[in-house]
Design an enzyme around this catalytic site. Sequence first.
Site, PDB file in Angstrom:
ATOM      1  N   GLU A  15       3.014 -31.004   5.131  1.00  0.00           N
ATOM      2  CA  GLU A  15       2.351 -31.302   4.026  1.00  0.00           C
ATOM      3  C   GLU A  15       1.583 -30.828   2.987  1.00  0.00           C
ATOM      4  OE1 GLU A  15       2.142 -32.654   7.510  1.00  0.00           O
ATOM      5  OE2 GLU A  15       1.716 -34.384   7.842  1.00  0.00           O
ATOM      6  N   ASP A 101       2.836 -34.244  10.023  1.00  0.00           N
ATOM      7  CA  ASP A 101       2.046 -34.523  11.431  1.00  0.00           C
ATOM      8  C   ASP A 101       3.070 -35.593  11.852  1.00  0.00           C
ATOM      9  OD1 ASP A 101       0.026 -33.743   9.894  1.00  0.00           O
ATOM     10  OD2 ASP A 101      -1.135 -34.943   9.126  1.00  0.00           O
ATOM     11  N   ASP A 103       2.349 -38.401  13.268  1.00  0.00           N
ATOM     12  CA  ASP A 103       2.001 -39.937  13.495  1.00  0.00           C
ATOM     13  C   ASP A 103       3.255 -40.067  12.634  1.00  0.00           C
ATOM     14  OD1 ASP A 103       1.449 -38.947  11.232  1.00  0.00           O
ATOM     15  OD2 ASP A 103      -0.524 -40.005  11.278  1.00  0.00           O
ATOM     16  N   GLU A 105       2.775 -41.934   9.977  1.00  0.00           N
ATOM     17  CA  GLU A 105       2.659 -41.279   8.051  1.00  0.00           C
ATOM     18  C   GLU A 105       3.229 -40.151   8.801  1.00  0.00           C
ATOM     19  OE1 GLU A 105       1.320 -42.394   4.513  1.00  0.00           O
ATOM     20  OE2 GLU A 105       0.573 -43.421   5.973  1.00  0.00           O
ATOM     21  N   TYR A 332      -4.843 -31.336  16.031  1.00  0.00           N
ATOM     22  CA  TYR A 332      -4.720 -32.575  15.253  1.00  0.00           C
ATOM     23  C   TYR A 332      -5.540 -33.619  14.885  1.00  0.00           C
ATOM     24  CZ  TYR A 332      -2.630 -35.672  12.511  1.00  0.00           C
ATOM     25  OH  TYR A 332      -1.886 -36.367  11.558  1.00  0.00           O
ATOM     26  N   ARG A 334      -5.816 -36.988  13.806  1.00  0.00           N
ATOM     27  CA  ARG A 334      -5.850 -38.179  13.618  1.00  0.00           C
ATOM     28  C   ARG A 334      -5.054 -38.757  15.086  1.00  0.00           C
ATOM     29  NH1 ARG A 334      -4.526 -37.064   8.011  1.00  0.00           N
ATOM     30  NH2 ARG A 334      -5.539 -37.557   6.779  1.00  0.00           N
ATOM     31  N   HIS A 379      -0.592 -36.376  20.425  1.00  0.00           N
ATOM     32  CA  HIS A 379      -0.772 -36.398  21.755  1.00  0.00           C
ATOM     33  C   HIS A 379      -1.576 -36.829  23.041  1.00  0.00           C
ATOM     34  CE1 HIS A 379       3.690 -36.623  21.099  1.00  0.00           C
ATOM     35  NE2 HIS A 379       3.824 -36.341  20.881  1.00  0.00           N
TER      36      HIS A 379
END
Length: 941
Positions: A15, A101, A103, A105, A332, A334, A379
């Site tokens: 990203e 990422d 997730d 998103e 990560y 989030r 995770h």
Amino acid sequence: MPTQSADGKKLVIVESPAKSRSIAKYLGDDFIVDASAGHIRDLPQPSDLPAEMKKGPFGKFAVNPEGGFEPYYVVSDSKKKKVTELKRALKSASELYLATDADREGEAIAWHLLEVLKPKVPVYRMTFTEITREGISRAMENIHEIDQHLVDAQETRRILDRLYGYEISPVLWRKVGRGLSAGRVQSVATRMVVERERERMAFIPASYWDLSGVFSTDAAAGGESFSAKLTAVDGARVAQGSDFDDRGQLKSTRSRTEVSVLTREDAESLAEGLAGARFDVDSVEDKPYSRRPSPPFTTSTLQQEASRRLRFSSRVTMQVAQRLYENGYITYMRTDSVNLSQEAVTAARRQASELYGGDSVPERPRYYAKKSDSAQEAHEAVRPAGDHFRTPGQVANELSREEFRLYELIWKRTIASQMADAKGFTASVRLTGQASDGRRATFGASGTVITFPGFLSAYEEARETSSGETEETSETEKAGSKRLPHLEQGQPLTGEDIEARGHETTPPARYTEASIVAELEKREIGRPSTYAPTISTIMDRGYVTKRGSALIPSWTAFSVIRLLEEHFDRYVDYDFTARMEDDLDQIARGEIQRQAWLQNFYFGADNGEQGLRDVVDTLGEIDARAINSIEIAEGVTLRVGRYGPYLERPAPADADAEAEPVRANLPEDLAPDELTAQKAEELFEQARHSGKILGTDPQTGREIAAKDGRFGPYVTEVIPEWTQEQLQAYYDSQPTEYYKNGNPKPKKKPAKEKPRTGSLLQSMSLETVTLEEALKLLSLPRVVGVDADGEEITAQNGRFGPYLKKGSDSRSIDSEEQLFTITLDEAKAIYAQPKQRGRRAAAKPLAEFGQDPTTEKPVVVKDGRFGPYVTDGETNVTVPRGTTVESLTKDRAFELLAEKRAKGPAPKKSTARKSPAKKSPARKPAAKKPAAKKSTAKSGS
């Protein structure tokens, strides 16, 4: 089949550019790493749709509800150049790795890239939770296909938010005000803040009294002293603040003989009667104390703790955490998981043992369970990156101050989570003495003694007090200050300094960013990754402001929430909103079909439950005046008007039958719970002097009035309305082209003349200002004279004080009186003063806030070319529109600077030319394919 040569490099797309640079260090020369810079396409605004689509099924939402909720995506103008670059890089690549990422998103971004780039080479989905050599290596060993269920869940969320906002927001525009918006999570968060303020407004304080004293053991035996407070009188427990409800009444229905409410007279007479009395120890009790460490950080708990300890807003926390993650310092950020990998557990235990000793680590590793079954965003918990953690000292020179403070917080929490329990004991003592009037008074004291600190050596979680403030004192410090001497039952004590103390219950504390994030998570509303943008949105919309750390709703928020509660109650219901999150989780697991769920939400379910479309279509008439009215006291109503809130009550009984209601403006910084009946009377009294005619200007013949405005008292000339004769003369004077089809009414109405105005000086008031003073104010700016170079010097009164102006050169002057008295020679002397670094002498700051807690540099507000701005000498940030310097608090100034630093350099604006949007092909359901050798994820249509 691939068309590229076998020796082509492998393209990895992430990203952000920062992440791409970090990953490139570990992948080697066989890989090219590029960044999409977030989403490359999204739903456009309906107004930006191609002309032929605006009247079709996509015209209202850029989504077709009648066609299976098919979305219409466009590549944004700012991303067209990036898409071209990625396509060019893909032409010479042998493989494509989508490494966005881990997730929903990120999964959606990967899918959009696949749809737009249409690769003809093998495609792999790669995810990692940390940007380290070990993390990248593990990711390469676990490549997989795009998870179509996660994509469905994210696409459902995006379409859901579009339907929710675009159906409900227009109702707010019509009935409350333009520019407002409704949102699935933002409206619920706003409701929580409003409901808390309603509780504060309805709160009735209760008064109660108690006693405190200092008690000493026998001085001959090396007497020790400790403090204790009254707990009971004649066996009846003395009431404390927790015994009262929000209406000022005792909560318990038991008789008042069991809970005694002391009056001031009771307490003072008891304190007097206990002077010189003997006290005996009734009981001494020791209980073992043990406390476990908190689990590692999730997104939510990280935001809460950073708010309490570091005074970071949720937005700043996530911006700084993003940089730490992208540069390989943390995993990560989030996630709603509290789990740690085996490598992380080993690293934390090893480091704790090295730094705090072998006994600080328990025999077995600690494992923490997920907070809920829906924890799925990543995770692992948020922790330092790598299989061997770097201490804060090792990274101090590599990080900015904000980055260092957040990394240190994450490191401490992670290490502490694998350390041993804190151990100790809690001692409680009860002692009784008899007053001279026969009443028996029982006092109590307790204290915790930490005998083994365990994890407290590394970290202790901050807590908010009942008033919403952060408790900074550590448990070990508090225990030391409350340690009790060795006491035995029956032991005599001497009481000293026994005094009566009065108390008053306090209303429920307002939410802070930390506590509202905790409450949203507790209610399972939204997802941790959305909390920061949600809080930012409700503040940017003007629904909520901050005073210190407290969140205060605006009166507009009261109107918005009232309308939603009365007409869209289901959509701001806490349980309903939480169930929507559960449904999205089920879509992500493949248990519910996306299209069917959206069909039920928008059009209604088979069980007769109304859909959003029908709710909006059957709203009926909404009384806007009622929605925007709040009763403050009998006969006093607050109205939310076009130009802000104001108070209104009927005209006096003896007034003319056609008399207008009496109105009063509200100060901008007055919180809703501070608007009491008494305060309303003060504002009406102040308004009574507003609008009064002071007299007539002898030069213009116009009346001069003194008024009270939103930004303070001022004087103004009254511009008379045009008469019919004047209007006709104006129309007749207009050229022919002003007329339309022979109609004598011109296209334009005559422009209204702008009246002269002048703010009252600090020494003036509405009640006492005279016509003479008003005319002096209206005479400003005053021409002081002409300088030797022929430039005119004027004295002017600005919103930040009096000043001189010569061309573009402004200089502050000492007092408001000088506006009318300063001479040309005095003005020349001011301009003759040397300038700093070739510029004019620095003006006095508009406000000073002391040292920034992050940079430790003095923070001031200055008046700049484009308005007032906050600065610490290095970082500058404009004071937000709608915020006055007078209402700007120290904490808000610090927060603005922190947010600016966290954003980093502003991105350059794209100069790409706009081109017509092209409709993306409809997304086809993912076909089930046999697993490829390398788990290849291939593009759909």
